[in-house]
Design a protein around this motif. Structure first.
Motif, PDB file in Angstrom:
ATOM      1  N   PRO A  31       0.808  -1.224   0.000  1.00  0.00           N
ATOM      2  CA  PRO A  31       0.000   0.000   0.000  1.00  0.00           C
ATOM      3  C   PRO A  31       0.840   1.272   0.000  1.00  0.00           C
ATOM      4  O   PRO A  31       0.303   2.363   0.178  1.00  0.00           O
ATOM      5  CB  PRO A  31      -0.745  -0.128   1.331  1.00  0.00           C
ATOM      6  N   GLN A  32       2.146   1.163  -0.152  1.00  0.00           N
ATOM      7  CA  GLN A  32       3.008   2.328   0.052  1.00  0.00           C
ATOM      8  C   GLN A  32       2.952   3.293  -1.139  1.00  0.00           C
ATOM      9  O   GLN A  32       2.527   2.927  -2.228  1.00  0.00           O
ATOM     10  CB  GLN A  32       4.447   1.864   0.276  1.00  0.00           C
ATOM     11  N   ARG A  33       3.456   4.513  -0.890  1.00  0.00           N
ATOM     12  CA  ARG A  33       3.450   5.534  -1.958  1.00  0.00           C
ATOM     13  C   ARG A  33       4.178   5.036  -3.190  1.00  0.00           C
ATOM     14  O   ARG A  33       3.783   5.293  -4.315  1.00  0.00           O
ATOM     15  CB  ARG A  33       4.113   6.809  -1.456  1.00  0.00           C
TER      16      ARG A  33
ATOM     17  N   GLY B 231       1.382  -3.529  -6.605  1.00  0.00           N
ATOM     18  CA  GLY B 231       0.873  -3.868  -5.274  1.00  0.00           C
ATOM     19  C   GLY B 231      -0.631  -3.698  -5.184  1.00  0.00           C
ATOM     20  O   GLY B 231      -1.362  -3.992  -6.137  1.00  0.00           O
ATOM     21  N   SER B 232      -1.093  -3.176  -4.034  1.00  0.00           N
ATOM     22  CA  SER B 232      -2.542  -3.102  -3.819  1.00  0.00           C
ATOM     23  C   SER B 232      -3.211  -2.138  -4.799  1.00  0.00           C
ATOM     24  O   SER B 232      -4.400  -2.276  -5.090  1.00  0.00           O
ATOM     25  CB  SER B 232      -2.832  -2.665  -2.381  1.00  0.00           C
ATOM     26  N   TYR B 233      -2.459  -1.150  -5.304  1.00  0.00           N
ATOM     27  CA  TYR B 233      -3.060  -0.174  -6.220  1.00  0.00           C
ATOM     28  C   TYR B 233      -3.462  -0.828  -7.541  1.00  0.00           C
ATOM     29  O   TYR B 233      -4.430  -0.431  -8.183  1.00  0.00           O
ATOM     30  CB  TYR B 233      -2.106   1.002  -6.450  1.00  0.00           C
TER      31      TYR B 233
ATOM     32  N   SER C 106      -4.033   3.517   4.219  1.00  0.00           N
ATOM     33  CA  SER C 106      -3.344   4.606   3.547  1.00  0.00           C
ATOM     34  C   SER C 106      -1.853   4.305   3.557  1.00  0.00           C
ATOM     35  O   SER C 106      -1.398   3.407   4.265  1.00  0.00           O
ATOM     36  CB  SER C 106      -3.626   5.927   4.263  1.00  0.00           C
ATOM     37  N   ALA C 107      -1.109   5.106   2.821  1.00  0.00           N
ATOM     38  CA  ALA C 107       0.313   4.824   2.651  1.00  0.00           C
ATOM     39  C   ALA C 107       1.074   4.894   3.973  1.00  0.00           C
ATOM     40  O   ALA C 107       2.097   4.260   4.145  1.00  0.00           O
ATOM     41  CB  ALA C 107       0.905   5.794   1.643  1.00  0.00           C
TER      42      ALA C 107
END
Ligand SMILES: Cc1cc2nc3c(=O)[nH]c(=O)nc-3n(C[C@H](O)[C@H](O)[C@H](O)COP(=O)(O)O)c2cc1C
Length: 233
Positions: free
Chosen positions: A90-92, A100-102, A165-166
């Motif tokens: 979930p990181q920036r 990843g999750s995006y 969130s990130a």
């Protein structure tokens, strides 16, 4: 059954050997950038450093291009028992890199993921694993899991948290009841064909056993609990 999670800055070779010594059955590498792994010899040597006794080992990749991931996986294949896709980060950096999750957040992204899994599972000798987080709705998660299985995913690790969130990535308890629903769905639709690992809410050896009991999963994966106590397994 007892699995050391992929961890950047932690699940490198020395910690894997320590975890195996204290009972880990299976270990994942930290996240490896597939494009850089293909292009950069020094990065490849560093990221896939292994040794006798460091098996079975899963190479854990991120990326969004089927051809690049296939090239990376082929380079890793001789050294590992499986190749895993990071579908949970979930990181920036995952947001800007669209992985990843995006990548799992939109129908278009999920179509890309399925094409990656199909490409890898039809061209590699080793099995393809996926590590996911929960999608916003349980029905969405279950339908994505069925699609991953149909695309050739051979083992699924489910981190029982939403993307968050990130900066708030692992807050609060994991939703193991949703992991249990995934396990039930996979068993209903596919028999024993795709083992599921439960990930989340494990801080002690007792938690490992209760996560297995609560979810019915085939195995349990630990990250922070294993960092706190490498003998947790
Ligand atoms: C230091 C650290 C690094 C992590 N790196 C990764 C990673 O590279 N890939 C990944 O999918 N998850 C990564 N995670 C998430 C873990 O694999 C795991 O899904 C998450 O921490 C929840 O498990 P836990 O409750 O046992 O900690 C990392 C976690 C930690 C603590």
């Amino acid at each position: 059954r007892l699995v050391l999670a992929p961890m950047v800055g932690a699940s490198e070779l020395p910690f894997r050997l320590l975890s195996r010594k204290y009972g880990a059955d299976l270990c994942y590498t930290p996240m490896i950038y597939s494009a850089r792994f293909v292009e950069d010899d020094a990065y490849r040597q560093a990221e896939l450093r292994t040794a006798p006794g460091d098996a079975p080992l899963v190479a854990h990749f991120c990326g969004n291009c089927p051809a690049t991931l296939l090239k990376a996986a082929r380079l890793a294949e001789p050294h590992v028992c499986a190749v895993d896709l990071n579908l949970g980060c979930p990181q920036r950096v995952a947001h800007s890199g669209n992985f990843g999750s995006y990548l799992c957040a939109t129908a278009e992204g999920r179509a890309t993921v399925l094409s990656i899994v199909r490409t890898l599972s039809s061209h590699l000798r080793v099995p393809v694993f996926c590590k996911i987080r929960l999608l916003d709705e349980l029905d969405e998660t279950l339908s994505f899991v069925r699609q991953l299985r149909d695309a050739g995913c051979a083992l699924l690790a489910v981190h029982g948290r939403y993307r968050g969130s990130a900066t708030r990535r692992r807050d609060g308890p994991a939703h193991l009841e949703q992991v249990a629903a995934v396990v039930a769905e996979v068993k209903r639709a596919a028999g024993e064909q795709m083992p599921v690992l439960s990930n989340g809410n494990v801080r002690s050896a007792a938690d490992l056993l209760s996560a297995l009991a609560a979810t019915g999963a085939d195995g349990v994966m630990s990250a922070e609990g294993a960092l706190d106590d490498p003998a947790i397994f």
